[in-house]
Structure formats: C-alpha cells, structure tokens
Design an enzyme around this catalytic site. Structure first.
Site, PDB file in Angstrom:
ATOM      1  N   GLU A 109     -36.239  16.956 -30.931  1.00  0.00           N
ATOM      2  CA  GLU A 109     -36.791  16.208 -29.805  1.00  0.00           C
ATOM      3  C   GLU A 109     -36.558  14.715 -30.035  1.00  0.00           C
ATOM      4  O   GLU A 109     -37.332  14.072 -30.767  1.00  0.00           O
ATOM      5  CB  GLU A 109     -38.295  16.465 -29.686  1.00  0.00           C
ATOM      6  CG  GLU A 109     -38.651  17.923 -29.544  1.00  0.00           C
ATOM      7  CD  GLU A 109     -40.064  18.107 -28.976  1.00  0.00           C
ATOM      8  OE1 GLU A 109     -40.169  18.568 -27.842  1.00  0.00           O
ATOM      9  OE2 GLU A 109     -41.026  17.751 -29.654  1.00  0.00           O
ATOM     10  N   ASN A 154     -45.537  23.233 -24.582  1.00  0.00           N
ATOM     11  CA  ASN A 154     -46.439  22.433 -25.416  1.00  0.00           C
ATOM     12  C   ASN A 154     -47.390  21.719 -24.468  1.00  0.00           C
ATOM     13  O   ASN A 154     -47.019  20.741 -23.838  1.00  0.00           O
ATOM     14  CB  ASN A 154     -45.625  21.422 -26.239  1.00  0.00           C
ATOM     15  CG  ASN A 154     -46.518  20.484 -27.031  1.00  0.00           C
ATOM     16  OD1 ASN A 154     -47.730  20.715 -27.147  1.00  0.00           O
ATOM     17  ND2 ASN A 154     -45.927  19.428 -27.565  1.00  0.00           N
ATOM     18  N   LYS A 191     -49.994  20.020 -25.110  1.00  0.00           N
ATOM     19  CA  LYS A 191     -50.604  18.788 -25.640  1.00  0.00           C
ATOM     20  C   LYS A 191     -52.097  18.781 -25.308  1.00  0.00           C
ATOM     21  O   LYS A 191     -52.724  19.833 -25.375  1.00  0.00           O
ATOM     22  CB  LYS A 191     -49.856  17.559 -25.114  1.00  0.00           C
ATOM     23  CG  LYS A 191     -48.336  17.694 -25.348  1.00  0.00           C
ATOM     24  CD  LYS A 191     -47.573  16.443 -25.086  1.00  0.00           C
ATOM     25  CE  LYS A 191     -46.080  16.712 -25.318  1.00  0.00           C
ATOM     26  NZ  LYS A 191     -45.261  15.525 -25.228  1.00  0.00           N
ATOM     27  N   GLY A 221     -41.336  12.812 -22.616  1.00  0.00           N
ATOM     28  CA  GLY A 221     -42.254  12.320 -21.589  1.00  0.00           C
ATOM     29  C   GLY A 221     -41.748  11.100 -20.843  1.00  0.00           C
ATOM     30  O   GLY A 221     -42.505  10.452 -20.124  1.00  0.00           O
ATOM     31  N   SER A 243     -38.183  15.945 -21.960  1.00  0.00           N
ATOM     32  CA  SER A 243     -37.968  15.892 -20.500  1.00  0.00           C
ATOM     33  C   SER A 243     -37.128  17.055 -19.979  1.00  0.00           C
ATOM     34  O   SER A 243     -36.346  16.884 -19.050  1.00  0.00           O
ATOM     35  CB  SER A 243     -37.362  14.551 -20.095  1.00  0.00           C
ATOM     36  OG  SER A 243     -38.247  13.495 -20.432  1.00  0.00           O
ATOM     37  N   HIS A 299     -45.048  17.417 -34.725  1.00  0.00           N
ATOM     38  CA  HIS A 299     -44.611  16.878 -33.432  1.00  0.00           C
ATOM     39  C   HIS A 299     -44.596  15.348 -33.523  1.00  0.00           C
ATOM     40  O   HIS A 299     -45.408  14.756 -34.246  1.00  0.00           O
ATOM     41  CB  HIS A 299     -45.575  17.347 -32.332  1.00  0.00           C
ATOM     42  CG  HIS A 299     -45.095  16.960 -30.974  1.00  0.00           C
ATOM     43  ND1 HIS A 299     -45.295  15.712 -30.450  1.00  0.00           N
ATOM     44  CD2 HIS A 299     -44.377  17.649 -30.064  1.00  0.00           C
ATOM     45  CE1 HIS A 299     -44.720  15.652 -29.254  1.00  0.00           C
ATOM     46  NE2 HIS A 299     -44.160  16.816 -28.991  1.00  0.00           N
ATOM     47  N   GLU A 356     -45.731  13.113 -31.801  1.00  0.00           N
ATOM     48  CA  GLU A 356     -47.021  12.454 -31.546  1.00  0.00           C
ATOM     49  C   GLU A 356     -47.946  12.565 -32.760  1.00  0.00           C
ATOM     50  O   GLU A 356     -48.757  11.683 -33.015  1.00  0.00           O
ATOM     51  CB  GLU A 356     -47.660  13.046 -30.274  1.00  0.00           C
ATOM     52  CG  GLU A 356     -46.890  12.574 -29.034  1.00  0.00           C
ATOM     53  CD  GLU A 356     -46.776  13.602 -27.911  1.00  0.00           C
ATOM     54  OE1 GLU A 356     -47.574  14.538 -27.853  1.00  0.00           O
ATOM     55  OE2 GLU A 356     -45.847  13.444 -27.078  1.00  0.00           O
TER      56      GLU A 356
HETATM   57  P1  PGA Z   1     -41.759  16.532 -22.466  1.00  0.00           P
HETATM   58  O1  PGA Z   1     -42.419  16.803 -23.920  1.00  0.00           O
HETATM   59  O2  PGA Z   1     -41.108  17.821 -22.031  1.00  0.00           O
HETATM   60  O3  PGA Z   1     -42.908  16.150 -21.597  1.00  0.00           O
HETATM   61  O4  PGA Z   1     -40.766  15.429 -22.639  1.00  0.00           O
HETATM   62  C1  PGA Z   1     -41.756  17.584 -24.875  1.00  0.00           C
HETATM   63  C2  PGA Z   1     -42.572  17.609 -26.144  1.00  0.00           C
HETATM   64  O5  PGA Z   1     -43.152  16.585 -26.506  1.00  0.00           O
HETATM   65  O6  PGA Z   1     -42.655  18.662 -26.830  1.00  0.00           O
END
Ligand code: PGA
Length: 252
Positions: free
Chosen positions: A168, A9, A11, A174, A214, A96, A98
């Site tokens: 998630e 992903n 982003k 993140g 992560s 997601h 976000e």
């Molecule tokens: P990350 O993000 O691996 O940077 O924690 C995962 C995601 O938001 O899909």
C-alpha cells in the site's frame, strides 16, 4: 494457483447496524460462487465477535486490525493472538501504515506479531509501502525491501498460504490517487523476488500479494489483472457494500 483475496479494511468506521448490513449482504457470495476468491473483513475489535457470529456458516474471514505480540498480561487495550484464535477469527492486519504513523509500529514489532499469528495458524496480512517522499527520491524499493527483510527474517514459516503481503503506497491511501499499472506491476514483481530470496522461489509463489490504496469499482479490474497482484486491501470502498461487491466481482 493462488486464490485471490478481497479484504475490506473498515478502519474506525461504521456503526453496528451499518456493519451488520454489510456482513449480511456479503452472504450473497456462497462458497460455490467464489471458487478462486476469499473475502475478508478487517473489523474494529469491538465488532469482531458480531462479525464472526454473522459469518460463521460462510467461507468469509474476519480479521482484527492489529494484534499484540505479547502472550498475555498487563497490556491494557491490547488483544493477543490466542484471543483472536479462541474467538474463532481468522487473523489480523499487521503494521498498517496508520499503525506505523500514529502508534509507533515498526518492522521489528511487526515481525514479532506475524510470527505469533503464523505460529497458531492464523492469517497475517503484513502491510508495507513507501511514503510519497521516498517515492520522489526513488527510494521506494529500498524501503519495501527493508520492511520485508526486517520483519520476515529469522523465523520459519510453515504455511505460506497464511502469510499475505499488502503493498500500500502511503501516498495512495485514502487520497483518491492510485498507483499506475506500471508502478504496481514493478513493485509486486520486486516483492515476489525479495520473498523468493527470503523463503525460496517455490514458497514465494504461494504468498498472496495484495494491492491497497484507493482501490474502487472503477479501477479494480485493471489492478487485479496485473501479474503478481493477488487481490486488494480496500478501505473507503469497503464501507459501501455495492462498491465492495463490484470489486469482489472484478476478482472472479
Ligand atoms: P483506501 O485504504 O482504500 O481508502 O485507500 C486502503 C487501506 O488503507 O487499507
């Protein structure tokens, strides 16, 4: 047997040259090198056609990071499932965290998007997961159950291969903080049980459940080996091909 999925992903990251470099390098994995793993890239919409052109002769899939539940019309800035399909892409991420946090996405709108995607045989990667506060209050299962039932009740799924769940935990996205093996194992098992209540045990067995938050080369193998974990949705570590490659190799 469920094929694993390793999905990057991106982003809102990478310039076109960096993006192309990752796509081109991913061709080191031809179909015969990955009998049990699918590679997917959820790219910024602006790069989707470039990615599709680059990966057309490969087994790898290109997804957009969000899609509209409207068919067409005056919805500035949106992309329809028919556009995704007609552009040769394979599907979309839905809800997601976000999108939930910054764009008012909720379980009901997510459900409408998932239905639209599945109706035209695209892949829907439905993202769910609790916030830290809910985990502290021991409400994580209730939150996840509601996210599943509110979005997925009320329509028939023809092809369970194309419905993918990404668990998630928001506190692990993140942040460098990863859920423990026990936490992941317990939640993925719980999600599979809830899916069986919704769709029956046989269908629930076909749905891939990814972990996200992560995930990186150092923890990927341990996470991917957990029962009921069918791969990963990877943010930060998908932006460097060498890291993404190690995670792909952990899934083989
Ligand atoms: P990350 O993000 O691996 O940077 O924690 C995962 C995601 O938001 O899909």
């Amino acid at each position: 047997m469920r094929k694993k999925i390793i999905a990057g992903n991106w982003k809102m990251n990478l310039n076109p040259e960096e993006a192309m470099c990752i796509l081109e390098r991913s061709k080191m994995f031809p179909a015969e090198s990955l009998p049990n793993t699918e590679i997917m890239f959820a790219v910024p919409a602006l790069y989707a056609m470039m990615a599709e052109n680059s990966l057309r002769e490969t087994p790898h899939s290109v997804l957009v990071q969000d899609v509209s539940f409207q068919d067409d019309g005056a919805f500035t800035g949106e992309i329809s499932v028919n556009m995704v399909k007609a552009s040769g892409l394979q599907g979309a991420l839905v809800a997601h965290s976000e999108r939930r946090e910054y764009h008012n996405e909720n379980n009901i709108s997510a459900g409408k998007k998932i239905k639209k995607l599945l109706d035209v045989d695209l892949v829907a990667v439905y993202c769910i997961g609790e916030k830290l506060e809910s985990r502290k209050n021991k409400e994580e299962k209730q939150i996840v159950k509601t996210q599943l039932t509110e979005a997925l009740s009320g329509f028939e799924v023809r092809n369970f291969d194309r419905l993918v769940i990404a668990y998630e935990p928001v506190w692990a996205i993140g942040t460098g903080e990863v859920a423990t093996v026990e936490q992941i194992s317990e939640m993925h098992h719980f999600i599979r049980e809830e899916l069986s209540k919704l769709f029956g045990a046989e269908n629930a067995e076909k749905i891939r459940i990814l972990y996200g938050g992560s995930m990186k080369p150092e923890n990927a193998l341990e996470i991917i080996q957990i029962q009921d974990v069918d791969g990963g949705l990877i943010g930060g570590a998908s932006l460097k091909f060498d890291d993404f490659k190690s995670i792909i190799l952990s899934s083989i």
